[in-house]
Design an enzyme around this catalytic site. Structure first.
Site, short mmCIF file in Angstrom:
data_model
loop_
_atom_site.label_atom_id
_atom_site.label_comp_id
_atom_site.label_asym_id
_atom_site.label_seq_id
_atom_site.Cartn_x
_atom_site.Cartn_y
_atom_site.Cartn_z
CG ASN A 137 18.27 -58.61 -40.33
OD1 ASN A 137 18.08 -59.89 -40.75
ND2 ASN A 137 18.58 -57.62 -41.49
CD1 TRP A 138 19.60 -62.44 -34.87
CD2 TRP A 138 19.83 -64.70 -34.96
NE1 TRP A 138 19.34 -63.03 -33.51
CE2 TRP A 138 19.32 -64.42 -33.66
CE3 TRP A 138 19.76 -65.99 -35.23
CZ2 TRP A 138 19.23 -65.44 -32.50
CZ3 TRP A 138 19.53 -67.01 -34.29
CH2 TRP A 138 19.10 -66.48 -32.92
CE LYS A 139 21.98 -56.97 -41.34
NZ LYS A 139 22.77 -55.96 -41.87
CG HIS A 180 17.72 -55.72 -44.97
ND1 HIS A 180 18.82 -55.43 -45.62
CD2 HIS A 180 17.87 -55.29 -43.81
CE1 HIS A 180 19.71 -55.18 -44.64
NE2 HIS A 180 19.11 -55.16 -43.69
CD GLU A 206 22.45 -56.53 -45.78
OE1 GLU A 206 21.98 -57.67 -44.95
OE2 GLU A 206 23.12 -55.90 -44.73
CD GLU A 257 17.42 -51.57 -41.62
OE1 GLU A 257 17.69 -51.98 -40.55
OE2 GLU A 257 17.55 -52.45 -42.42
N GLY A 290 25.85 -51.83 -41.41
CA GLY A 290 27.23 -52.94 -41.07
C GLY A 290 28.37 -52.04 -41.14
CB SER A 323 25.66 -48.71 -37.14
OG SER A 323 26.43 -49.28 -38.59
N GLY A 361 20.99 -55.12 -36.56
CA GLY A 361 21.69 -56.14 -37.19
C GLY A 361 22.85 -56.78 -36.41
N GLY A 362 24.18 -56.29 -36.42
CA GLY A 362 25.33 -56.97 -35.86
C GLY A 362 25.16 -57.02 -34.43
P1 PGA Z 1 23.34 -53.33 -38.69
O1 PGA Z 1 22.32 -53.68 -39.61
O2 PGA Z 1 22.87 -53.01 -37.32
O3 PGA Z 1 24.60 -54.36 -38.54
O4 PGA Z 1 24.13 -51.98 -39.26
C1 PGA Z 1 21.10 -53.40 -39.31
C2 PGA Z 1 20.17 -54.15 -40.50
O5 PGA Z 1 20.69 -54.26 -41.62
O6 PGA Z 1 19.05 -54.41 -40.45
#
Ligand code: PGA
Length: 254
Positions: A9-11, A96, A98, A168, A174, A213, A234-235
Site C-alpha cells: 500500500n503506497w498510500k 483502511h 487512515e 491492521e 506507521g 509495520s 505500507g512503509g
Molecule cells: P505500515 O502501513 O506498514 O507503514 O505500518 C501498513 C498499512 O497501513 O497498510
C-alpha cells in the site's frame, strides 16, 4: 494450504518516475509465485501506467487504495470500481484505518465499497483493526467483529472470500510498533473462527493478512503463524528491494 497474499500500500506516495524504477527494482524471478498473490497499490492516478508497465501477464497485480460506491454520474472526485478495473486494477483496498479516521468512513460505507469493488470485478482487501484506546479498553475483539459483520451483511462470506481481510491494528500502522506475532495470531484466529461459524469451508480458505509495520526483519515470524496468510505492507512496500524480500519470505516453506 491457503495461497498467501502480499500487497504493498503506497498510500499517498509515488510519482510517474517511480513506477518504472520500482518495477525494475522488484526481483521476483527466483520466487515461485504460484502460491503467493503479489499486489501493488499505488495512488489511483498511477494505476493505469503501473498496470501497463507490469504487463497483462505479470504475476504481480495492481490495485487501488479506495473506491467510490456508485457506478457513474454526478459524484465529483469519486472513482468507480469499473474505472479502476478498466485502468488495469484487479484488487482494491477498502476501509483502511487512515480513511476510516481522516475521511470518517463508517462500517456501512466500507461494506458498500467492498460490494462496489466486487461489482466491478475487483478483489477487495478489507481492512479491520482497533485503535490503541480500544485495545486498552479491552474492546479489540468487539471492534473487529463489528467491522467484519458490516461487510458480511452486505457481501456475504462468499463475497468476502473473493478478496481478503487485512487485520491492521491502528496503533501498529506507521509507528514501527508491530503487534507481536502472538497478538496478531490471536486476532487472526478470532476472525477465522468468527467466519467459520457462518461457513467453515469458506473460513478455512479465507486469506487473512496482517498489516502494521511489517518489514523484512519481522515478516518471517508473523507469516509463520497458522492464521496469518501474508501482509499488507505500507512503509516497507515503498522500497522494491525490501518488498521483494518480504515476498520471498511469504513464498518460503509453502
Ligand atoms: P505500515 O502501513 O506498514 O507503514 O505500518 C501498513 C498499512 O497501513 O497498510
Amino acid at each position: 494450504m491457503r495461497p498467501r497474499l502480499v500487497a504493498a500500500n503506497w498510500k499517498m506516495n509515488g510519482s510517474f518516475d517511480m513506477l518504472r524504477r520500482y518495477v525494475e527494482g522488484l526481483d521476483l524471478s527466483p520466487v515461485r509465485l504460484d502460491d503467493v498473490d503479489v499486489v501493488l497499490c499505488p495512488p489511483s492516478v498511477y494505476v493505469a501506467d503501473l498496470a501497463r508497465i507490469l504487463g497483462g501477464a505479470s504475476r504481480v497485480a495492481c490495485g487501488g487504495q479506495d473506491v467510490g460506491i456508485q457506478l457513474s454520474g454526478a459524484h465529483t472526485g469519486e472513482l468507480a470500481a469499473e474505472m479502476l478495473a478498466d485502468a488495469g486494477a484487479r484488487w482494491v483496498i477498502v476501509g483502511h484505518s487512515e480513511r476510516r479516521i481522516e475521511q470518517a468512513e463508517k462500517d456501512d460505507l466500507v461494506a458498500a465499497k467492498a460490494a462496489a469493488g466486487l461489482r466491478g470485478g475487483l478483489r477487495p482487501i478489507i481492512c479491520v483493526g482497533e485503535t490503541l484506546a480500544e485495545r486498552d479498553g479491552g474492546l479489540e475483539f468487539a471492534v473487529v467483529a463489528r467491522q467484519l459483520e458490516a461487510v458480511v451483511e452486505q457481501v456475504g462470506l462468499a463475497g468476502l472470500a473473493k478478496g481478503a481481510v487485512a487485520y491492521e491494528p491502528v496503533w501498529a500502522i506507521g509507528t514501527g510498533k508491530t503487534a507481536s506475532a502472538t497478538q496478531a495470531q490471536e486476532m487472526h484466529a478470532f476472525i477465522r473462527d468468527k467466519l467459520a461459524r457462518i461457513d467453515a469451508d469458506i473460513a478455512e480458505r479465507m486469506r487473512i493478512v496482517y498489516g502494521g509495520s511489517v518489514n523484512a526483519e519481522n515478516a518471517a515470524e508473523l507469516f509463520d503463524q497458522a492464521d496469518i496468510d501474508g501482509g499488507l505492507i505500507g512503509g516497507a512496500g515503498l522500497d522494491p528491494q525490501v518488498f521483494t524480500e518480504i515476498v520471498k519470505i511469504a513464498a518460503r516453506d509453502l
